[in-house]
Design a protein around this motif. Structure first.
Motif, mmCIF file in Angstrom:
data_model
loop_
_atom_site.group_PDB
_atom_site.id
_atom_site.type_symbol
_atom_site.label_atom_id
_atom_site.label_comp_id
_atom_site.label_asym_id
_atom_site.label_seq_id
_atom_site.Cartn_x
_atom_site.Cartn_y
_atom_site.Cartn_z
ATOM 1 N N GLN A 71 0.848 -1.191 0.000
ATOM 2 C CA GLN A 71 0.000 0.000 0.000
ATOM 3 C C GLN A 71 0.888 1.247 0.000
ATOM 4 N N VAL A 72 0.556 2.181 -0.858
ATOM 5 C CA VAL A 72 1.326 3.416 -0.974
ATOM 6 C C VAL A 72 1.006 4.319 0.223
ATOM 7 N N ASN A 76 6.223 11.179 -3.608
ATOM 8 C CA ASN A 76 7.008 12.401 -3.773
ATOM 9 C C ASN A 76 7.465 12.471 -5.230
ATOM 10 N N ARG A 77 6.868 13.377 -6.013
ATOM 11 C CA ARG A 77 7.178 13.505 -7.435
ATOM 12 C C ARG A 77 8.223 14.615 -7.636
ATOM 13 N N LEU A 104 5.533 5.433 -14.796
ATOM 14 C CA LEU A 104 4.319 6.075 -14.297
ATOM 15 C C LEU A 104 3.342 6.401 -15.411
ATOM 16 N N SER A 105 3.884 6.699 -16.594
ATOM 17 C CA SER A 105 2.996 7.088 -17.697
ATOM 18 C C SER A 105 2.089 5.949 -18.157
ATOM 19 N N LEU A 111 -0.879 7.540 -9.044
ATOM 20 C CA LEU A 111 -0.686 7.000 -7.713
ATOM 21 C C LEU A 111 -1.117 8.011 -6.662
ATOM 22 N N GLU A 112 -1.802 7.504 -5.629
ATOM 23 C CA GLU A 112 -2.233 8.353 -4.532
ATOM 24 C C GLU A 112 -1.950 7.654 -3.214
ATOM 25 N N HIS A 113 -2.003 8.434 -2.161
ATOM 26 C CA HIS A 113 -1.795 7.884 -0.830
ATOM 27 C C HIS A 113 -2.917 6.886 -0.521
ATOM 28 N N GLY A 114 -2.534 5.685 -0.104
ATOM 29 C CA GLY A 114 -3.509 4.652 0.211
ATOM 30 C C GLY A 114 -3.777 3.689 -0.916
#
Length: 449
Positions: A71-72, A76-77, A104-105, A111-114
């Motif tokens: 789980q993310v 940090n991009r 990522l593309s 991607l998000e938290h959770g």
């Protein structure tokens, strides 16, 4: 550098060539021959720090890429790079990932938290800073459909194993003295179970274990609490409960580890996870599935008011049954006593007196007739015997002549003159002697004595 990362001498020089430069030129104070392995290093013969780093890098580069799930918890991009921290879904273990822009593309959703993801990782070691990072080659998010498909595959596998068989279900005790409760810390589910169980049966006791019921640590804590309560002989039944939630929140209760722990428990287990529509896999192996925490409390302990009502109803039914039985038997006795045979018992004897006298007379007559008839028969037989007896023949004037040896004389030829004879008469005997004998031959064979 050889296969195990050791640095070999080159071109007959006394130094070691590393990244296009001789160690002897870079560090003239170091020994001319370095230890081949880390186990051979000593305080007098150490490795240069960069050599250890290179060996570590070479070793890690040989490791194959691996697919992992997590789980993310941090994103940090930075320009064309993304640094992500991935945490295990069941344990307090996290790992930093490095994801390039081209990877990522390919994601449909950022991607998000959770977010729950699966990624293909390969370890990478930075020589200058000595940092270990995980290079991400592929990554994709785990959607609801993937989770449901995974749960369904596990369901089919465990079902084929026989873990869901009805014969494995253990019956719940009629009245548990102590209930083991595994629930969230200060959760509403715990309050519902405690309140409803106490209202139904005030004497019930609980052994409560407050654990994480979702997220990291849920599987381990619930399994550990289940094992602890199952080992307590005073616990009669165990309830595992939590309130409703999303599929991701309830996912730990479909983990294979927890399902097998519930199936292996010797104490009956009640599953009360979420609401009626929620059905994690532990519902399939639990000895009883309750739709809600309140339903679990109602089905584990009886209602004291209902039990008192049943006792009153049973007493009333028993009283009515006994009253009905006594009344029926009383009427039966009165009916039996009203019958003539019991009202005048002597009548049963008096009606048989004439029969007895008649039968007695017939018996006496039959015996008298038989005695008289047999008496006449005896007299007749006696007369026959007497008329046929030898004494009667002697009484008619006949005599019996016997020789000296006592045999009867039947032939004159066997009694020559001078033979002594004994003559038996009707009254007495005579002794005689033969003076002469005359023999008469027999003319008929039947006349021959």
């Amino acid at each position: 550098m050889n296969d195990d990362g050791a640095v070999q001498p080159r071109n007959g020089s006394n130094g070691v060539r590393v990244q296009g430069q001789d160690l002897a030129d870079a560090a003239p104070s170091q020994p001319t021959t370095l230890p081949a392995t880390a186990a051979e290093t000593t305080a007098e013969r150490p490795w240069p720090l960069h050599l250890l780093s290179e060996k570590l890098k070479a070793h890690l580069e040989r490791a194959p890429a691996a697919w992992v799930e997590g789980q993310v918890i941090e994103v940090n991009r930075r320009s064309n790079m993304c640094f992500v921290t991935l945490r295990d879904v069941d344990a307090e273990v996290s790992l930093p990932l490095t994801i390039r822009g081209n990877v990522l593309s390919r994601l449909d959703v950022p991607l998000e938290h959770g977010s729950r993801v699966v990624a293909q990782l390969k370890p990478d070691f930075w020589l200058k800073t000595g940092r270990l990072s995980m290079q991400t080659w592929h990554i994709r998010q785990v959607g609801l459909g993937d989770l449901l498909a995974r749960i369904e595959r596990l369901r089919q596998s465990l079902s084929a194993e026989g873990l869901f068989a009805a014969r494995l279900r253990k019956p719940l005790p009629l009245l548990p003295h102590r209930i083991g409760l595994i629930t969230g810390r200060g959760s509403d589910a715990m309050k519902d179970v405690l309140r409803n169980a106490s209202l139904r049966w005030p004497a019930v006791e609980f052994e409560i274990r407050e654990v994480a019921v979702q997220g990291v640590g849920c599987v381990g804590q619930v399994t550990a609490a289940l094992t602890e309560l199952d080992a307590m002989p005073t616990v009669d039944v165990i309830i595992i409960t939590r309130g409703g939630g999303s599929l991701e929140d309830l996912l730990p209760f479909s983990s294979e580890e927890m399902v097998r722990a519930v199936a292996a428990a010797r104490t009956p287990v009640v599953s009360a996870i979420g609401h009626e529509a929620d059905r994690p896999l532990i519902d399939e192996v639990a000895d009883l599935r309750a739709s809600t925490p309140t339903d679990a409390a109602k089905r584990v302990v009886p209602d004291v008011a209902e039990e008192f009502q049943r006792i009153r109803q049973s007493r009333a039914q028993l009283s009515r049954a006994i009253g009905t039985l006594v009344s029926r038997e009383t009427e039966r006795l009165a009916h039996l006593r009203s019958r003539p045979v019991l009202a005048q018992p002597e009548g049963m004897v008096s009606v048989r007196v004439d029969d007895v006298e008649r039968l007695r007379g017939r018996a006496r007559l039959a015996v008298t007739s038989a005695v008289s008839r047999d008496t006449d028969r005896v007299h007749h037989l006696r007369s026959q015997i007497r008329s046929l007896s030898p004494q009667n023949t002697l009484d008619r004037g006949y005599a019996v002549v016997q020789l000296e040896d006592g045999s009867i004389a039947r032939d004159a030829a066997k009694t020559p003159p001078g033979s002594l004879l004994k003559i038996r008469l009707a009254r007495g005997e005579l002794a005689a002697a033969t003076l002469e004998s005359h023999h008469t031959p027999a003319t008929n064979p039947e006349d021959t004595p």
